[in-house]
Enzyme design. Structure first.
Site, PDB file in Angstrom:
ATOM      1  N   HIS A  58      -2.082  -4.083   5.004  1.00 50.45           N
ATOM      2  CA  HIS A  58      -1.829  -3.640   6.384  1.00 50.45           C
ATOM      3  C   HIS A  58      -3.142  -3.322   7.078  1.00 50.45           C
ATOM      4  O   HIS A  58      -4.087  -2.848   6.455  1.00 50.45           O
ATOM      5  CB  HIS A  58      -0.900  -2.417   6.397  1.00 50.45           C
ATOM      6  CG  HIS A  58      -1.509  -1.171   5.819  1.00 50.45           C
ATOM      7  ND1 HIS A  58      -1.998  -0.148   6.606  1.00 50.45           N
ATOM      8  CD2 HIS A  58      -1.750  -0.802   4.541  1.00 50.45           C
ATOM      9  CE1 HIS A  58      -2.488   0.807   5.816  1.00 50.45           C
ATOM     10  NE2 HIS A  58      -2.352   0.436   4.567  1.00 50.45           N
TER      11      HIS A  58
ATOM     12  N   CYS B  86      -5.868   0.169   7.087  1.00 49.63           N
ATOM     13  CA  CYS B  86      -5.726   0.652   5.708  1.00 49.63           C
ATOM     14  C   CYS B  86      -6.924   1.526   5.334  1.00 49.63           C
ATOM     15  O   CYS B  86      -8.074   1.077   5.340  1.00 49.63           O
ATOM     16  CB  CYS B  86      -5.629  -0.543   4.744  1.00 49.63           C
ATOM     17  SG  CYS B  86      -5.379  -0.038   3.021  1.00 49.63           S
TER      18      CYS B  86
ATOM     19  N   CYS C 156       0.841  -1.200   0.000  1.00 47.56           N
ATOM     20  CA  CYS C 156       0.000   0.000   0.000  1.00 47.56           C
ATOM     21  C   CYS C 156       0.876   1.250   0.000  1.00 47.56           C
ATOM     22  O   CYS C 156       1.995   1.247   0.514  1.00 47.56           O
ATOM     23  CB  CYS C 156      -0.906  -0.001   1.227  1.00 47.56           C
ATOM     24  SG  CYS C 156      -2.083   1.378   1.248  1.00 47.56           S
TER      25      CYS C 156
ATOM     26  N   ARG D 232       2.859   5.054   6.385  1.00 48.39           N
ATOM     27  CA  ARG D 232       3.353   4.364   7.580  1.00 48.39           C
ATOM     28  C   ARG D 232       3.891   2.971   7.277  1.00 48.39           C
ATOM     29  O   ARG D 232       4.442   2.307   8.147  1.00 48.39           O
ATOM     30  CB  ARG D 232       2.214   4.248   8.609  1.00 48.39           C
ATOM     31  CG  ARG D 232       1.640   5.598   9.026  1.00 48.39           C
ATOM     32  CD  ARG D 232       0.295   5.429   9.711  1.00 48.39           C
ATOM     33  NE  ARG D 232      -0.705   4.860   8.806  1.00 48.39           N
ATOM     34  CZ  ARG D 232      -1.962   4.571   9.156  1.00 48.39           C
ATOM     35  NH1 ARG D 232      -2.358   4.792  10.391  1.00 48.39           N
ATOM     36  NH2 ARG D 232      -2.810   4.066   8.274  1.00 48.39           N
TER      37      ARG D 232
ATOM     38  N   ASP E 199       0.363   3.784   1.737  1.00 45.14           N
ATOM     39  CA  ASP E 199       0.288   4.364   3.083  1.00 45.14           C
ATOM     40  C   ASP E 199       1.676   4.759   3.590  1.00 45.14           C
ATOM     41  O   ASP E 199       2.607   3.939   3.578  1.00 45.14           O
ATOM     42  CB  ASP E 199      -0.364   3.347   4.038  1.00 45.14           C
ATOM     43  CG  ASP E 199      -0.737   3.956   5.376  1.00 45.14           C
ATOM     44  OD1 ASP E 199       0.165   4.481   6.062  1.00 45.14           O
ATOM     45  OD2 ASP E 199      -1.926   3.922   5.726  1.00 45.14           O
TER      46      ASP E 199
HETATM   47 CO    CO Z   1      -3.453   1.124   3.001  1.00 47.68          CO
END
Ligand code: CO
Length: 208
Positions: A97, A100, A41, A45, A43
């Site tokens: 994750h 998400c 992803c 993080r 993302d």
């Molecule tokens: Co995500």
């Protein structure tokens, strides 16, 4: 975010690498031979290399919202083709994750414009597994399970490609479904039983 600091960080990173090995970048520039294709992803993080502890050159990385592998997405399909056929990676990892935002958004009814067709693919994952997901009362558990099932379906989408099927036949390419838990930092192997999942559907998707 202090942008000049980014360039200062870069100078320090170069110095640290060269201190260990003065030929580090010369060697790196000669080419890549990664063993892993990581699809994760976007993302902020979930940092692919950092969480796996791998170095430059170790992993070919593709990231998009909710780690999707969509058959008409030329970007993902080109990455899979290049990594599997030309770089000859030995492992393809789809890493989702918990927490998400993409998966969360697909569980809600909001019209998100251009994101709708992208998130629709996650709604399709929900539909495929509706019986299991609807039976989960706790919303957080349902959300986590959809994250896992989305990883599973994206792994299946990887396996639907001709280039991956050929590499599985010819040189034992392995597919892995993982989840990163932001709350603990843990990387979790879902240990997906692809033989069991694919036994009834593979005749539909086999390409030779
Ligand atoms: Co995500």
């Amino acid at each position: 975010m202090n942008i000049p600091k980014v360039f200062e960080n870069n100078r320090q990173w170069i110095a640290a690498k060269l201190e260990k090995d003065e030929n580090y970048f010369t060697e790196l520039s000669k080419g890549q031979n990664p063993e892993l294709l990581y699809i994760g992803c976007s993302d902020s993080r979930v940092t692919a290399e950092d969480l796996m502890g791998v170095q430059p050159g170790d992993a070919f990385v593709h990231r998009n919202i909710a780690n999707m592998v969509i058959s008409i997405d030329l970007n993902t399909m080109s990455v899979v083709e290049y990594a599997v056929k030309h770089l000859e990676v030995n492992h393809v990892i789809v890493c989702g994750h918990y927490y998400c935002g993409g998966v969360k958004a697909a569980m809600q009814s909001a019209d998100l414009g251009i994101l709708n067709p992208w998130l629709r693919n996650i709604r399709d994952v929900y539909r495929i597994h509706q019986e299991e997901l609807d039976a989960i009362i706790d919303e957080d558990s349902k959300y986590n399970r959809l994250v896992e099932l989305n990883v599973q379906e994206q792994c299946v989408n990887v396996i639907k490609t001709a280039v991956v099927q050929k590499a599985i036949r010819d040189r034992n390419l392995t597919i892995h479904g993982w989840v990163f838990d932001i709350n603990s930092g843990k990387l979790i192997d879902l240990k997906i039983d692809f033989k069991e999942i694919l036994k009834d559907i593979m005749q539909i998707y086999t390409l030779k």
